[in-house]
Motif scaffolding. Structure first.
Motif, PDB file in Angstrom:
ATOM      1  N   THR A 245      33.242  24.546  40.379  1.00  0.00           N
ATOM      2  CA  THR A 245      33.198  23.771  42.258  1.00  0.00           C
ATOM      3  C   THR A 245      33.604  22.694  42.401  1.00  0.00           C
ATOM      4  O   THR A 245      34.126  21.842  43.710  1.00  0.00           O
ATOM      5  CB  THR A 245      30.738  23.845  41.911  1.00  0.00           C
ATOM      6  N   ALA A 246      33.763  22.169  41.303  1.00  0.00           N
ATOM      7  CA  ALA A 246      34.602  20.321  41.543  1.00  0.00           C
ATOM      8  C   ALA A 246      36.183  20.746  42.151  1.00  0.00           C
ATOM      9  O   ALA A 246      36.601  20.388  42.874  1.00  0.00           O
ATOM     10  CB  ALA A 246      34.394  19.758  40.070  1.00  0.00           C
ATOM     11  N   VAL A 247      36.665  22.055  41.823  1.00  0.00           N
ATOM     12  CA  VAL A 247      37.655  21.830  42.465  1.00  0.00           C
ATOM     13  C   VAL A 247      38.353  22.829  43.720  1.00  0.00           C
ATOM     14  O   VAL A 247      39.267  22.260  44.378  1.00  0.00           O
ATOM     15  CB  VAL A 247      38.199  23.257  41.345  1.00  0.00           C
ATOM     16  N   ILE A 248      37.031  23.485  44.539  1.00  0.00           N
ATOM     17  CA  ILE A 248      36.683  23.193  45.659  1.00  0.00           C
ATOM     18  C   ILE A 248      36.334  22.348  46.080  1.00  0.00           C
ATOM     19  O   ILE A 248      36.982  21.769  47.405  1.00  0.00           O
ATOM     20  CB  ILE A 248      35.800  24.577  45.445  1.00  0.00           C
ATOM     21  N   VAL A 249      35.689  21.585  45.566  1.00  0.00           N
ATOM     22  CA  VAL A 249      35.471  20.006  46.572  1.00  0.00           C
ATOM     23  C   VAL A 249      36.517  19.143  46.144  1.00  0.00           C
ATOM     24  O   VAL A 249      37.125  18.696  47.866  1.00  0.00           O
ATOM     25  CB  VAL A 249      34.727  19.264  45.973  1.00  0.00           C
ATOM     26  N   THR A 250      37.332  18.845  45.521  1.00  0.00           N
ATOM     27  CA  THR A 250      38.003  18.242  45.419  1.00  0.00           C
ATOM     28  C   THR A 250      39.821  19.074  46.371  1.00  0.00           C
ATOM     29  O   THR A 250      39.552  17.826  47.169  1.00  0.00           O
ATOM     30  CB  THR A 250      39.069  17.946  44.098  1.00  0.00           C
TER      31      THR A 250
ATOM     32  N   ASN B 161      34.213  10.274  64.427  1.00  0.00           N
ATOM     33  CA  ASN B 161      34.660  11.730  65.289  1.00  0.00           C
ATOM     34  C   ASN B 161      34.357  12.587  63.888  1.00  0.00           C
ATOM     35  O   ASN B 161      33.810  12.589  63.279  1.00  0.00           O
ATOM     36  CB  ASN B 161      36.366  11.533  63.782  1.00  0.00           C
ATOM     37  N   PRO B 162      33.220  13.873  65.185  1.00  0.00           N
ATOM     38  CA  PRO B 162      33.004  14.743  64.214  1.00  0.00           C
ATOM     39  C   PRO B 162      33.396  15.700  63.615  1.00  0.00           C
ATOM     40  O   PRO B 162      32.750  16.927  62.717  1.00  0.00           O
ATOM     41  CB  PRO B 162      31.929  15.871  65.335  1.00  0.00           C
ATOM     42  N   THR B 163      34.237  15.831  63.665  1.00  0.00           N
ATOM     43  CA  THR B 163      34.482  17.416  62.800  1.00  0.00           C
ATOM     44  C   THR B 163      35.316  17.233  61.590  1.00  0.00           C
ATOM     45  O   THR B 163      35.206  17.624  60.998  1.00  0.00           O
ATOM     46  CB  THR B 163      36.878  17.697  63.725  1.00  0.00           C
ATOM     47  N   PRO B 164      35.819  16.084  60.935  1.00  0.00           N
ATOM     48  CA  PRO B 164      35.986  16.016  59.792  1.00  0.00           C
ATOM     49  C   PRO B 164      34.801  15.635  59.073  1.00  0.00           C
ATOM     50  O   PRO B 164      34.786  16.386  57.688  1.00  0.00           O
ATOM     51  CB  PRO B 164      36.401  14.642  59.559  1.00  0.00           C
ATOM     52  N   ILE B 165      33.511  14.963  59.782  1.00  0.00           N
ATOM     53  CA  ILE B 165      32.261  15.127  58.785  1.00  0.00           C
ATOM     54  C   ILE B 165      31.791  16.934  58.657  1.00  0.00           C
ATOM     55  O   ILE B 165      31.053  16.935  58.157  1.00  0.00           O
ATOM     56  CB  ILE B 165      31.622  14.078  59.929  1.00  0.00           C
ATOM     57  N   ILE B 166      31.719  17.247  60.013  1.00  0.00           N
ATOM     58  CA  ILE B 166      31.504  18.882  59.510  1.00  0.00           C
ATOM     59  C   ILE B 166      32.221  19.381  58.520  1.00  0.00           C
ATOM     60  O   ILE B 166      30.850  20.192  58.208  1.00  0.00           O
ATOM     61  CB  ILE B 166      31.100  19.495  61.150  1.00  0.00           C
ATOM     62  N   ILE B 167      33.640  19.309  58.269  1.00  0.00           N
ATOM     63  CA  ILE B 167      34.455  20.161  57.678  1.00  0.00           C
ATOM     64  C   ILE B 167      33.397  19.681  56.569  1.00  0.00           C
ATOM     65  O   ILE B 167      33.625  20.452  55.115  1.00  0.00           O
ATOM     66  CB  ILE B 167      35.669  20.463  58.506  1.00  0.00           C
ATOM     67  N   GLY B 168      33.571  18.410  56.270  1.00  0.00           N
ATOM     68  CA  GLY B 168      33.965  17.951  54.776  1.00  0.00           C
ATOM     69  C   GLY B 168      32.320  18.205  54.047  1.00  0.00           C
ATOM     70  O   GLY B 168      32.492  18.780  53.263  1.00  0.00           O
ATOM     71  N   SER B 169      31.433  18.179  55.228  1.00  0.00           N
ATOM     72  CA  SER B 169      29.830  18.217  54.158  1.00  0.00           C
ATOM     73  C   SER B 169      29.798  20.315  54.350  1.00  0.00           C
ATOM     74  O   SER B 169      28.487  19.889  53.446  1.00  0.00           O
ATOM     75  CB  SER B 169      28.478  17.830  56.073  1.00  0.00           C
ATOM     76  N   ALA B 170      30.694  20.879  55.242  1.00  0.00           N
ATOM     77  CA  ALA B 170      30.548  22.331  55.094  1.00  0.00           C
ATOM     78  C   ALA B 170      30.903  22.696  53.352  1.00  0.00           C
ATOM     79  O   ALA B 170      30.665  23.047  52.802  1.00  0.00           O
ATOM     80  CB  ALA B 170      31.295  22.683  55.981  1.00  0.00           C
ATOM     81  N   VAL B 171      32.195  21.913  54.043  1.00  0.00           N
ATOM     82  CA  VAL B 171      32.806  22.612  52.125  1.00  0.00           C
ATOM     83  C   VAL B 171      31.701  22.058  50.994  1.00  0.00           C
ATOM     84  O   VAL B 171      31.411  22.753  49.823  1.00  0.00           O
ATOM     85  CB  VAL B 171      33.729  21.203  51.610  1.00  0.00           C
ATOM     86  N   MET B 172      31.324  20.933  50.828  1.00  0.00           N
ATOM     87  CA  MET B 172      30.546  20.968  50.264  1.00  0.00           C
ATOM     88  C   MET B 172      29.465  21.846  49.925  1.00  0.00           C
ATOM     89  O   MET B 172      28.612  22.100  48.759  1.00  0.00           O
ATOM     90  CB  MET B 172      29.459  19.100  49.952  1.00  0.00           C
ATOM     91  N   TRP B 173      28.312  21.563  51.280  1.00  0.00           N
ATOM     92  CA  TRP B 173      27.411  22.585  50.608  1.00  0.00           C
ATOM     93  C   TRP B 173      27.795  23.962  50.295  1.00  0.00           C
ATOM     94  O   TRP B 173      27.157  24.523  49.556  1.00  0.00           O
ATOM     95  CB  TRP B 173      26.273  22.550  52.360  1.00  0.00           C
ATOM     96  N   MET B 174      29.196  24.447  50.579  1.00  0.00           N
ATOM     97  CA  MET B 174      29.439  26.140  50.870  1.00  0.00           C
ATOM     98  C   MET B 174      29.427  26.224  49.415  1.00  0.00           C
ATOM     99  O   MET B 174      29.512  26.900  48.655  1.00  0.00           O
ATOM    100  CB  MET B 174      30.320  26.578  51.761  1.00  0.00           C
ATOM    101  N   ALA B 175      30.478  25.684  48.806  1.00  0.00           N
ATOM    102  CA  ALA B 175      30.578  25.553  47.628  1.00  0.00           C
ATOM    103  C   ALA B 175      29.419  25.678  46.787  1.00  0.00           C
ATOM    104  O   ALA B 175      29.244  26.035  45.475  1.00  0.00           O
ATOM    105  CB  ALA B 175      31.174  24.097  46.987  1.00  0.00           C
ATOM    106  N   GLN B 176      28.423  24.683  47.015  1.00  0.00           N
ATOM    107  CA  GLN B 176      26.864  24.443  45.906  1.00  0.00           C
ATOM    108  C   GLN B 176      26.308  25.835  46.134  1.00  0.00           C
ATOM    109  O   GLN B 176      26.107  26.479  45.765  1.00  0.00           O
ATOM    110  CB  GLN B 176      25.892  23.013  46.477  1.00  0.00           C
ATOM    111  N   LEU B 177      26.597  26.204  47.154  1.00  0.00           N
ATOM    112  CA  LEU B 177      25.927  27.294  48.170  1.00  0.00           C
ATOM    113  C   LEU B 177      26.161  28.244  47.148  1.00  0.00           C
ATOM    114  O   LEU B 177      25.501  29.695  46.677  1.00  0.00           O
ATOM    115  CB  LEU B 177      25.444  27.643  49.309  1.00  0.00           C
ATOM    116  N   ILE B 178      27.272  29.159  47.406  1.00  0.00           N
ATOM    117  CA  ILE B 178      28.229  29.747  46.823  1.00  0.00           C
ATOM    118  C   ILE B 178      27.924  30.212  45.431  1.00  0.00           C
ATOM    119  O   ILE B 178      27.653  30.833  44.353  1.00  0.00           O
ATOM    120  CB  ILE B 178      29.114  30.238  47.594  1.00  0.00           C
TER     121      ILE B 178
END
Length: 244
Positions: free
Chosen positions: A93-98, A145-162
């Motif tokens: 999870t840490a590798v994916i988030v980083t 700027n909404p794009t990096p906010i959405i993508i960055g949040s999605a990275v964390m939530w998807m990593a934790q979810l999966i």
């Protein structure tokens, strides 16, 4: 001297932000010191582990020694399996988030990866806490700027979810076998007793208590009450089939 509205707002908010930063810095320092003490505590246990069997045999008679060694062997196997898989899944999870945060451009991506790794050792609530804090940081950094906010949040939530809801349960299987209510109360109790370090150690310590109770006949009902409902129902159905 007259101040412009922006300067007046800045002069009001700056001391407030400074006090929040000091408070957060103190909390992080306390967190890392507790984490260091926990690692040091576990290190000394691992150093002493090879000599436990000899000391137990020398201290008590053979019949009790066999029971104690059975308990310690079971504890070493189950807790070691849990910690090994937790290291693997938290590290993944840490590798994916980083990597994801680095691609998006989130500041301090490596630090966020380290924090994700550590907080994932706190079951259930650890991943929620680090996800909410990281999302708040991303929002502050990239607004409006909404794009990096959405993508960055999605990275964390998807990593934790999966990792947390798919990979980890598949690898752990039924080995943990602790009721969610027991996990919650163990977090509250050990967290109250030892703070952050207690929350990190809550599951291994609770597993030790469950294993000890399951080995001693008089305390076996306590061990059963600590199990998940699915495990108890499955065990009862197997016993009924054997009777038939």
């Amino acid at each position: 001297v007259g101040l412009s509205p922006l300067q007046a707002i800045g002069s009001y908010l700056l001391p407030t932000f400074r006090s929040y930063i000091i408070t957060i810095s103190g909390g992080l320092l306390s967190f890392f010191s507790s984490f260091f003490m926990m690692i040091l505590f576990l290190l000394f246990i691992l150093i002493e582990a090879p000599y436990i069997q000899s000391k137990v045999i020398a201290a008590i008679d053979d019949s009790r020694a066999r029971t104690v060694m059975k308990i310690t062997s079971n504890i070493n196997q189950q807790v070691g399996h849990y910690l090994g898989l937790k290291l693997l899944t938290s590290g993944l999870t840490a590798v994916i988030v980083t990597a994801g945060f680095s691609l998006v451009g989130v500041d301090f991506a490596v630090i966020w990866g380290v924090l994700t790794f550590m907080f994932n050792f706190i079951p259930n609530i650890g991943s929620i806490i680090i996800s909410l804090v990281s999302m708040l940081f991303i929002f502050i950094q990239f607004y409006p700027n909404p794009t990096p906010i959405i993508i960055g949040s999605a990275v964390m939530w998807m990593a934790q979810l999966i990792i947390g809801n798919v990979v980890d349960p598949k690898l752990q299987g039924d080995r943990l076998n602790l009721s969610p209510v027991v996990i919650l109360f163990s977090l509250l109790f050990w967290g109250w007793l030892w703070g952050i370090a207690g929350m990190f150690l809550a599951i291994p310590l609770t597993m030790v208590i469950k294993i000890v109770c399951g080995t001693i006949p008089g305390l076996r009902p306590v061990s059963i009450l600590m199990e998940t409902g699915k495990a108890v129902v499955k065990k009862n159905s197997v016993e009924l089939q054997d009777e038939d």
